[in-house]
Design a protein around this motif. Sequence first.
Motif, PDB file in Angstrom:
ATOM      1  N   ASP A   4       0.850  -1.184   0.000  1.00 44.71           N
ATOM      2  CA  ASP A   4       0.000   0.000   0.000  1.00 44.71           C
ATOM      3  C   ASP A   4       0.888   1.237   0.000  1.00 44.71           C
ATOM      4  O   ASP A   4       1.886   1.297   0.718  1.00 44.71           O
ATOM      5  CB  ASP A   4      -0.916   0.011   1.224  1.00 44.71           C
ATOM      6  CG  ASP A   4      -1.977   1.105   1.152  1.00 44.71           C
ATOM      7  OD1 ASP A   4      -2.287   1.573   0.032  1.00 44.71           O
ATOM      8  OD2 ASP A   4      -2.489   1.506   2.206  1.00 44.71           O
ATOM      9  N   LEU A   5       0.525   2.201  -0.820  1.00 48.71           N
ATOM     10  CA  LEU A   5       1.211   3.484  -0.871  1.00 48.71           C
ATOM     11  C   LEU A   5       0.303   4.512  -0.229  1.00 48.71           C
ATOM     12  O   LEU A   5      -0.845   4.679  -0.647  1.00 48.71           O
ATOM     13  CB  LEU A   5       1.501   3.888  -2.318  1.00 48.71           C
ATOM     14  CG  LEU A   5       2.282   2.886  -3.162  1.00 48.71           C
ATOM     15  CD1 LEU A   5       2.397   3.379  -4.593  1.00 48.71           C
ATOM     16  CD2 LEU A   5       3.651   2.646  -2.577  1.00 48.71           C
ATOM     17  N   SER A   6       0.794   5.177   0.807  1.00 47.67           N
ATOM     18  CA  SER A   6      -0.007   6.202   1.471  1.00 47.67           C
ATOM     19  C   SER A   6       0.925   7.104   2.267  1.00 47.67           C
ATOM     20  O   SER A   6       2.087   6.795   2.466  1.00 47.67           O
ATOM     21  CB  SER A   6      -1.041   5.571   2.404  1.00 47.67           C
ATOM     22  OG  SER A   6      -0.400   5.009   3.519  1.00 47.67           O
ATOM     23  N   ASP A   7       0.393   8.204   2.731  1.00 45.90           N
ATOM     24  CA  ASP A   7       1.150   9.117   3.580  1.00 45.90           C
ATOM     25  C   ASP A   7       0.800   8.808   5.033  1.00 45.90           C
ATOM     26  O   ASP A   7      -0.041   9.457   5.630  1.00 45.90           O
ATOM     27  CB  ASP A   7       0.792  10.561   3.221  1.00 45.90           C
ATOM     28  CG  ASP A   7       1.525  11.579   4.065  1.00 45.90           C
ATOM     29  OD1 ASP A   7       2.506  11.209   4.742  1.00 45.90           O
ATOM     30  OD2 ASP A   7       1.103  12.744   4.063  1.00 45.90           O
ATOM     31  N   PHE A   8       1.442   7.790   5.618  1.00 42.26           N
ATOM     32  CA  PHE A   8       1.032   7.336   6.955  1.00 42.26           C
ATOM     33  C   PHE A   8       1.412   8.317   8.057  1.00 42.26           C
ATOM     34  O   PHE A   8       0.803   8.321   9.121  1.00 42.26           O
ATOM     35  CB  PHE A   8       1.581   5.942   7.268  1.00 42.26           C
ATOM     36  CG  PHE A   8       3.050   5.896   7.582  1.00 42.26           C
ATOM     37  CD1 PHE A   8       3.521   6.190   8.847  1.00 42.26           C
ATOM     38  CD2 PHE A   8       3.956   5.539   6.611  1.00 42.26           C
ATOM     39  CE1 PHE A   8       4.865   6.145   9.132  1.00 42.26           C
ATOM     40  CE2 PHE A   8       5.300   5.485   6.881  1.00 42.26           C
ATOM     41  CZ  PHE A   8       5.765   5.798   8.147  1.00 42.26           C
ATOM     42  N   ASN A  10       1.551  11.731   7.633  1.00 38.91           N
ATOM     43  CA  ASN A  10       0.961  13.040   7.319  1.00 38.91           C
ATOM     44  C   ASN A  10       1.988  14.145   7.077  1.00 38.91           C
ATOM     45  O   ASN A  10       1.779  15.297   7.453  1.00 38.91           O
ATOM     46  CB  ASN A  10      -0.021  13.468   8.427  1.00 38.91           C
ATOM     47  CG  ASN A  10      -1.174  12.519   8.559  1.00 38.91           C
ATOM     48  OD1 ASN A  10      -1.691  12.012   7.568  1.00 38.91           O
ATOM     49  ND2 ASN A  10      -1.580  12.247   9.779  1.00 38.91           N
ATOM     50  N   ASP A  11       3.107  13.790   6.407  1.00 42.45           N
ATOM     51  CA  ASP A  11       4.105  14.806   6.085  1.00 42.45           C
ATOM     52  C   ASP A  11       4.031  15.246   4.626  1.00 42.45           C
ATOM     53  O   ASP A  11       4.886  16.000   4.151  1.00 42.45           O
ATOM     54  CB  ASP A  11       5.514  14.309   6.420  1.00 42.45           C
ATOM     55  CG  ASP A  11       5.934  13.098   5.606  1.00 42.45           C
ATOM     56  OD1 ASP A  11       5.119  12.582   4.816  1.00 42.45           O
ATOM     57  OD2 ASP A  11       7.088  12.653   5.770  1.00 42.45           O
ATOM     58  N   GLY A  12       3.019  14.779   3.884  1.00 44.04           N
ATOM     59  CA  GLY A  12       2.835  15.156   2.495  1.00 44.04           C
ATOM     60  C   GLY A  12       3.625  14.311   1.512  1.00 44.04           C
ATOM     61  O   GLY A  12       3.596  14.573   0.309  1.00 44.04           O
ATOM     62  N   LEU A  13       4.340  13.291   1.993  1.00 43.08           N
ATOM     63  CA  LEU A  13       5.139  12.425   1.135  1.00 43.08           C
ATOM     64  C   LEU A  13       4.551  11.019   1.139  1.00 43.08           C
ATOM     65  O   LEU A  13       4.072  10.537   2.168  1.00 43.08           O
ATOM     66  CB  LEU A  13       6.590  12.369   1.627  1.00 43.08           C
ATOM     67  CG  LEU A  13       7.321  13.711   1.704  1.00 43.08           C
ATOM     68  CD1 LEU A  13       8.646  13.555   2.433  1.00 43.08           C
ATOM     69  CD2 LEU A  13       7.528  14.281   0.313  1.00 43.08           C
ATOM     70  N   ILE A  14       4.602  10.338   0.002  1.00 40.18           N
ATOM     71  CA  ILE A  14       4.056   8.984  -0.111  1.00 40.18           C
ATOM     72  C   ILE A  14       5.021   7.979   0.509  1.00 40.18           C
ATOM     73  O   ILE A  14       6.205   7.937   0.165  1.00 40.18           O
ATOM     74  CB  ILE A  14       3.797   8.619  -1.588  1.00 40.18           C
ATOM     75  CG1 ILE A  14       2.762   9.572  -2.194  1.00 40.18           C
ATOM     76  CG2 ILE A  14       3.341   7.168  -1.717  1.00 40.18           C
ATOM     77  CD1 ILE A  14       1.412   9.518  -1.523  1.00 40.18           C
ATOM     78  N   ASP A  15       4.518   7.187   1.442  1.00 41.46           N
ATOM     79  CA  ASP A  15       5.280   6.140   2.125  1.00 41.46           C
ATOM     80  C   ASP A  15       4.794   4.784   1.620  1.00 41.46           C
ATOM     81  O   ASP A  15       3.748   4.689   0.979  1.00 41.46           O
ATOM     82  CB  ASP A  15       5.083   6.256   3.641  1.00 41.46           C
ATOM     83  CG  ASP A  15       5.388   7.655   4.149  1.00 41.46           C
ATOM     84  OD1 ASP A  15       6.525   8.109   3.964  1.00 41.46           O
ATOM     85  OD2 ASP A  15       4.479   8.280   4.718  1.00 41.46           O
ATOM     86  N   ILE A  16       5.532   3.720   1.953  1.00 37.87           N
ATOM     87  CA  ILE A  16       5.217   2.379   1.446  1.00 37.87           C
ATOM     88  C   ILE A  16       5.089   1.396   2.609  1.00 37.87           C
ATOM     89  O   ILE A  16       5.948   1.356   3.488  1.00 37.87           O
ATOM     90  CB  ILE A  16       6.326   1.877   0.499  1.00 37.87           C
ATOM     91  CG1 ILE A  16       6.535   2.851  -0.660  1.00 37.87           C
ATOM     92  CG2 ILE A  16       6.013   0.483  -0.015  1.00 37.87           C
ATOM     93  CD1 ILE A  16       7.784   2.578  -1.466  1.00 37.87           C
ATOM     94  N   GLY A  85      -2.046  -5.335   2.979  1.00 32.56           N
ATOM     95  CA  GLY A  85      -2.037  -4.378   4.078  1.00 32.56           C
ATOM     96  C   GLY A  85      -2.576  -3.054   3.580  1.00 32.56           C
ATOM     97  O   GLY A  85      -2.201  -2.588   2.500  1.00 32.56           O
ATOM     98  N   ILE A  86      -3.471  -2.464   4.335  1.00 34.63           N
ATOM     99  CA  ILE A  86      -4.067  -1.186   3.951  1.00 34.63           C
ATOM    100  C   ILE A  86      -3.810  -0.182   5.062  1.00 34.63           C
ATOM    101  O   ILE A  86      -4.055  -0.477   6.235  1.00 34.63           O
ATOM    102  CB  ILE A  86      -5.585  -1.323   3.711  1.00 34.63           C
ATOM    103  CG1 ILE A  86      -5.851  -2.318   2.586  1.00 34.63           C
ATOM    104  CG2 ILE A  86      -6.205   0.029   3.382  1.00 34.63           C
ATOM    105  CD1 ILE A  86      -7.307  -2.659   2.411  1.00 34.63           C
ATOM    106  N   VAL A  87      -3.313   0.986   4.691  1.00 32.22           N
ATOM    107  CA  VAL A  87      -3.038   2.054   5.647  1.00 32.22           C
ATOM    108  C   VAL A  87      -4.081   3.151   5.436  1.00 32.22           C
ATOM    109  O   VAL A  87      -4.170   3.731   4.353  1.00 32.22           O
ATOM    110  CB  VAL A  87      -1.614   2.621   5.460  1.00 32.22           C
ATOM    111  CG1 VAL A  87      -1.339   3.717   6.472  1.00 32.22           C
ATOM    112  CG2 VAL A  87      -0.573   1.515   5.569  1.00 32.22           C
ATOM    113  N   ALA A  88      -4.887   3.411   6.469  1.00 35.68           N
ATOM    114  CA  ALA A  88      -5.932   4.437   6.393  1.00 35.68           C
ATOM    115  C   ALA A  88      -6.386   4.769   7.812  1.00 35.68           C
ATOM    116  O   ALA A  88      -6.100   4.031   8.760  1.00 35.68           O
ATOM    117  CB  ALA A  88      -7.108   3.943   5.563  1.00 35.68           C
ATOM    118  N   ASP A  89      -7.124   5.849   7.957  1.00 38.33           N
ATOM    119  CA  ASP A  89      -7.679   6.217   9.259  1.00 38.33           C
ATOM    120  C   ASP A  89      -9.060   5.576   9.390  1.00 38.33           C
ATOM    121  O   ASP A  89     -10.070   6.161   9.031  1.00 38.33           O
ATOM    122  CB  ASP A  89      -7.769   7.735   9.382  1.00 38.33           C
ATOM    123  CG  ASP A  89      -8.285   8.180  10.739  1.00 38.33           C
ATOM    124  OD1 ASP A  89      -8.387   7.341  11.646  1.00 38.33           O
ATOM    125  OD2 ASP A  89      -8.588   9.376  10.880  1.00 38.33           O
TER     126      ASP A  89
END
Length: 125
Positions: A4-8, A10-16, A85-89
């Motif tokens: 999953d690619l997301s900004d976990f 919250n710094d504005g950059l895509i994380d993995i 794996g999913i990264v989300a609120d």
Amino acid sequence: MGTDLSDFDNDGLIDIYAVDMMSPNNARHKTVRTANSNGFYLSAVQNGVFEPVTRNVLQRNNGNGTFSDIACQAGVYRTDWSWSGIVADFDNDMLKDIYVSNGYRRDIHNIDYSEFAKKFKIQQI
């Protein structure tokens, strides 16, 4: 396995976040048939083929073209036989959560079960 690619953070950059199949504890690790034998692992590394990693990675984007793996520090590096794996609120607390699925209904990777099934198959012949 799953990624999953997301900004976990919250710094504005895509994380993995990528999941794999490391057992959650040593007892489970000893009862599960692993994908690669130690001999295969050593041979692959020594011959420069690849260095297999069978654990989850949480790659934090450093913002300069590099990533840092912080899965061990975050405690999300061992989730057993994982498919996605999913990264989300998920609970709306403004912090990212991680949901991991494995897709198996029963424990088919247990060594005892594998030996039983092998003997049963031989008896059928």
